[in-house]
Motif scaffolding. Structure first.
Motif, mmCIF file in Angstrom:
data_model
loop_
_atom_site.group_PDB
_atom_site.id
_atom_site.type_symbol
_atom_site.label_atom_id
_atom_site.label_comp_id
_atom_site.label_asym_id
_atom_site.label_seq_id
_atom_site.Cartn_x
_atom_site.Cartn_y
_atom_site.Cartn_z
ATOM 1 N N SER A 144 0.840 -1.197 0.000
ATOM 2 C CA SER A 144 0.000 0.000 0.000
ATOM 3 C C SER A 144 0.873 1.243 0.000
ATOM 4 C CB SER A 144 -0.933 0.009 1.214
ATOM 5 O OG SER A 144 -0.183 0.008 2.417
ATOM 6 N N LEU A 145 0.223 2.373 -0.325
ATOM 7 C CA LEU A 145 0.891 3.678 -0.369
ATOM 8 C C LEU A 145 -0.021 4.707 0.282
ATOM 9 C CD1 LEU A 145 3.139 5.598 -1.472
ATOM 10 C CD2 LEU A 145 1.734 5.833 -3.528
ATOM 11 N N ASP A 146 0.522 5.506 1.202
ATOM 12 C CA ASP A 146 -0.230 6.556 1.883
ATOM 13 C C ASP A 146 0.425 7.898 1.557
ATOM 14 O OD1 ASP A 146 -1.752 8.140 3.459
ATOM 15 O OD2 ASP A 146 -1.085 7.323 5.388
ATOM 16 N N VAL A 147 -0.270 8.713 0.755
ATOM 17 C CA VAL A 147 0.244 10.011 0.331
ATOM 18 C C VAL A 147 -0.404 11.093 1.194
ATOM 19 C CG1 VAL A 147 0.473 11.631 -1.574
ATOM 20 C CG2 VAL A 147 0.601 9.171 -2.007
ATOM 21 N N ALA A 148 0.399 11.788 1.985
ATOM 22 C CA ALA A 148 -0.134 12.836 2.854
ATOM 23 C C ALA A 148 -0.266 14.164 2.124
ATOM 24 C CB ALA A 148 0.771 13.000 4.080
ATOM 25 N N ILE A 199 5.155 11.473 1.159
ATOM 26 C CA ILE A 199 4.644 10.115 1.333
ATOM 27 C C ILE A 199 4.798 9.738 2.798
ATOM 28 C CG2 ILE A 199 4.994 7.701 0.737
ATOM 29 C CD1 ILE A 199 5.818 8.550 -2.019
ATOM 30 N N GLU A 200 3.664 9.480 3.423
ATOM 31 C CA GLU A 200 3.671 9.162 4.846
ATOM 32 C C GLU A 200 4.058 7.712 5.094
ATOM 33 O OE1 GLU A 200 3.490 10.359 8.722
ATOM 34 O OE2 GLU A 200 3.111 11.613 6.958
ATOM 35 N N ARG A 201 3.602 6.821 4.195
ATOM 36 C CA ARG A 201 3.859 5.394 4.393
ATOM 37 C C ARG A 201 3.909 4.715 3.033
ATOM 38 N NH1 ARG A 201 0.291 1.313 4.969
ATOM 39 N NH2 ARG A 201 -1.397 2.849 5.022
ATOM 40 N N GLU A 203 4.464 0.825 2.081
ATOM 41 C CA GLU A 203 4.718 -0.566 2.432
ATOM 42 C C GLU A 203 4.629 -1.410 1.168
ATOM 43 O OE1 GLU A 203 2.055 -1.745 5.461
ATOM 44 O OE2 GLU A 203 2.874 -0.366 6.978
ATOM 45 N N GLU A 253 -14.927 5.009 -0.190
ATOM 46 C CA GLU A 253 -14.959 6.208 -1.042
ATOM 47 C C GLU A 253 -16.370 6.517 -1.495
ATOM 48 O OE1 GLU A 253 -15.328 8.067 -4.957
ATOM 49 O OE2 GLU A 253 -15.531 5.917 -4.580
#
Length: 730
Positions: A144-148, A199-201, A203, A253
């Motif tokens: 996964s990817l978490d974009v802040a 990018i916050e995370r 993984e 969403e």
């Protein structure tokens, strides 16, 4: 007279339909296989397809009350102010959906680089990355990817930014070209500050990639609009109820977006109502100072007039006239304000506008009549009434304006609009894919295609399938030889080096190895039929030919000679196919010496007659491949050989090439009184068999009968077997 053709047509139609039906029975396993294959594909498609969910919310549009400072304009207009279609248009407008896009940042798209076809399935099932896929750009279920923070210049909207995981941090690519690297948790700037990313995370395994893109605002609005559906109730008890429906592949969403649409619609409705109250308040605030000034002037004129005349008392009639003036002027003033509001909505020719003008005209007439009555009073009394009227009317209007201003202040502070959210958004279920429907449709499609394939093949197939078809062409059928699995084992595929082609050749005698085989029993039946046919002939020679290669002439000749030998007849089998004869292979013999060697004068007849190892059974092979086989067969040595063989043996079987391919059979047939024409099941069309017979008859050769070879035992041909061929007697 007229009934016979109709009856025949009916019979032919019935036969055709029956043939189609039994053809389906013949290929039932093919139909089952294709149907199950399509059913399996439908099941796989249903599992791989991205689930599409539907969320719904309920919004009520109430009857809207007017915020006019002097009453409800609806009483003048004559409607209930419930304009649901207009509210639906507002709900679907770019104004509302644009605010939703800005609020939820729906113009930002973050997508994983998926595996082809199964990528979404892998992510939904949370399937972890296998070892052999390490280093590949495709994202698996446990990544996964978490974009802040993601900011992109407007001139770069629509460009796809790739973010690739590295051992340490990540790198950003544009058009597959690296534009820089960054660290997780830090704000990074790229493309001269056109791209700001945090990018916050992240993984994922090294090499995994995600796509980042910022859509144009209109595209993001269009995406929401295409998924949003609004249904409205038209029945009176539930009028004004709007059902909001939205579809998407992400339930979270989906509900957030639909809730945002409903809340934004509610907010803009409240702001619109508040703005209307503010507009009316500003209008009254503009009128209040002027009315206050008019009131002061009216009071001053009345006081000055009373001072000049000392005091003038008003009787009851004058008091009533003043009250009537106040009432008429107040109503007239209200209508003027209402006219100002209607002028913003309608033209003067509109019926609603005309109704208001008629009301004002009536009030003005009443005021003129009141003026006429006042004019009949004494002059001093008239002046006092007019001055008192001006003051009281202005005061009443001024006080009314002040009251309305206070009411609007309260209304503006507590504006709630005429829209309320009844039900928040919830996911109501899965709308696609309909896995059961897909499975049923795929199964039906497979069934239809398989049945259509079988029927089309049956319609296009022109080969004979029953003895009746050959007999209808005027050729009696002596035997129907079923396809033998044992013969299949004795057939070998041989490639000819000289011509680069391959041919199936017989490598054994089925009548010796498997004497109880159904095909051998059929050949024995042919032996019986030929026994009586030979009695009518002039010699003991039988020619076996066919219309085309591969019909099984050699198989029939080899085994027919064997069953005659078993019956005590001395038999010789002559391989007269000087081009491609392979009869010698059935007895493990060499091709030479053979017939071509004898015809060319290289050896004597006794040299080419060879035993087969079976009692009473001899064979003459083809010999060396001759360049001019037809010329060799036309020599007198052939006639002499045939006469000699007839004297030496009880039966002479001659295996010849196909009559439609070469002329050899036409030459050999003149030396044989009995000619058999071999046709293969589902291979030789009736017209081809007729052409072969015509070719032989043109050469003066009479075809005694035909043999239908390699008939497959299945429902469509069951009627074509003679009954005793279908049974085994042990």
């Amino acid at each position: 007279m007229n009934e016979t053709p109709q009856r025949q047509d009916t019979q032919e139609t019935t036969v055709d339909l029956g043939r189609m039906f039994v053809a389906l029975l013949d290929h039932k396993w093919l139909i089952v296989f294709i149907t199950l294959l399509f059913a399996g594909l439908g099941y796989v498609q249903g599992q791989l397809a991205t689930p599409i969910y539907q969320a719904n919310a309920l919004v009520q549009v109430e009857r809207r009350s007017s915020v006019s400072p002097f009453g409800n304009v609806g009483s003048v207009i004559g409607d209930d102010m419930l304009n649901t279609p207009a509210e639906v248009q507002i709900l679907q407008s770019r104004m509302v959906l644009g605010q939703v896009v800005d609020r939820l940042e729906r113009d930002v798209i973050i997508q994983p680089v998926e595996l082809p076809v199964i990528g979404n399935f892998v992510e939904r099932r949370q399937i972890p990355r296998p070892e052999f896929m390490v280093g590949q750009p495709h994202v698996w279920g446990d990544e996964s990817l978490d974009v802040a923070r993601f900011e992109l210049a407007d001139n770069r909207r629509g460009q796809r930014i790739l973010v690739e995981r590295l051992q340490e941090g990540y790198q950003v690519l544009l058009d597959d070209v690296s534009i820089g690297r960054g660290q997780i948790g830090q704000v990074e700037r790229f493309l001269d500050d056109d791209l700001i990313l945090r990018i916050e995370r992240f993984e994922a395994a090294p090499g995994a990639r995600f796509r980042l893109m910022k859509q144009h605002r209109t595209s993001a609005i269009g995406n929401i609009s295409s998924r949003l559906q609004i249904t409205q109730s038209t029945s009176e008890p539930t009028a004004g109820m709007l059902r909001l429906l939205m579809v998407g592949d992400d339930p979270v969403e989906l509900t957030r977006t639909l809730d945002a649409v409903a809340e934004t619609f509610l907010t803009q409705n409240v702001e619109r109502q508040s703005a209307q109250a503010q507009q009316s308040l500003e209008f009254l605030e503009d009128q209040a100072p002027e009315l206050r000034s008019q009131l002061a002037e009216a009071e001053q004129r009345l006081n000055e007039y009373r001072s000049n005349l000392d005091s003038v008392d008003l009787d009851s009639e004058s008091q009533a006239a003043i009250q009537r003036y106040i009432e008429l002027e107040t109503r007239l003033n209200d209508l003027e304000f209402q006219e100002a509001e209607l002028a913003q909505r309608y033209t003067p020719s509109h019926p609603t506008y005309q109704s208001l003008l008629r009301q004002r005209e009536q009030i003005q007439q009443d005021r003129e009549e009141l003026n006429d009555r006042v004019d009949q009073l004494p002059a001093a009394q008239q002046q006092v009434i007019r001055l008192r009227r001006d003051m009281d009317v202005t005061q009443a209007i001024y006080v009314n304006v002040l009251n309305k201003m206070q009411e609007l202040e309260v209304a503006r502070a507590g504006t709630i609009g005429n829209v309320r959210i009844i039900d928040d958004a919830v996911v109501s279920g899965l709308v696609a894919p309909k896995r059961g429907r897909i499975l049923i449709l795929a199964t039906l499609l497979g069934l239809v295609l398989s049945v259509g394939l079988v029927l089309m093949r049956e319609l296009l197939r022109r080969g004979v399938t029953s003895p009746e078809q050959i007999e209808a062409a005027g050729i009696p059928v002596y035997a129907t030889i079923p396809l033998s699995s044992g013969q299949t084992r004795l057939t070998k595929r041989v490639r000819r080096r000289a011509m680069g082609t391959a041919k199936n050749v017989v490598t054994g005698v089925l009548a010796e190895r498997e004497p109880a085989d159904l095909s051998v029993e059929a050949v024995r039946g042919l032996r019986t039929s030929l026994h009586f046919a030979l009695l009518e002939g002039c010699n003991n020679r039988i020619m076996i030919t066919g219309s085309s290669p591969g019909v099984g002439k050699s198989f029939l000749g080899i085994n027919l000679a064997s069953v005659f030998a078993q019956a005590g007849k001395r038999v010789v089998l002559v391989d007269a196919d000087l081009r491609k004869g392979y009869v010698h292979r059935a007895f493990k013999l060499d091709a030479s010496p053979g017939l071509s060697d004898y015809l060319s004068g290289q050896c004597d007849l006794a040299d080419i007659i060879r035993p087969t190892g079976i009692e009473n059974y001899h064979v003459i092979s083809r010999g060396r491949v001759a360049p001019n086989p037809s010329e060799l067969l036309m020599q007198s040595r052939l006639a002499a050989a045939m006469e000699a063989l007839s004297d030496m043996f009880d039966l002479v079987l001659v295996d010849t090439p196909p009559i439609l391919a070469v002329t050899d059979a036409s030459i050999l047939g003149k030396h044989c009184d009995t000619t058999l024409l071999v046709a293969r099941f589902e291979k030789n069309p009736v017209r081809e068999i007729k052409a072969a017979r015509r070719r032989l008859e043109d050469s003066g050769i009479r075809v005694r009968g035909a043999v239908l070879n390699a008939v497959e035992l299945k429902p469509s041909t069951a009627s074509g077997y003679y009954g005793h061929y279908q049974y085994q007697y042990r």
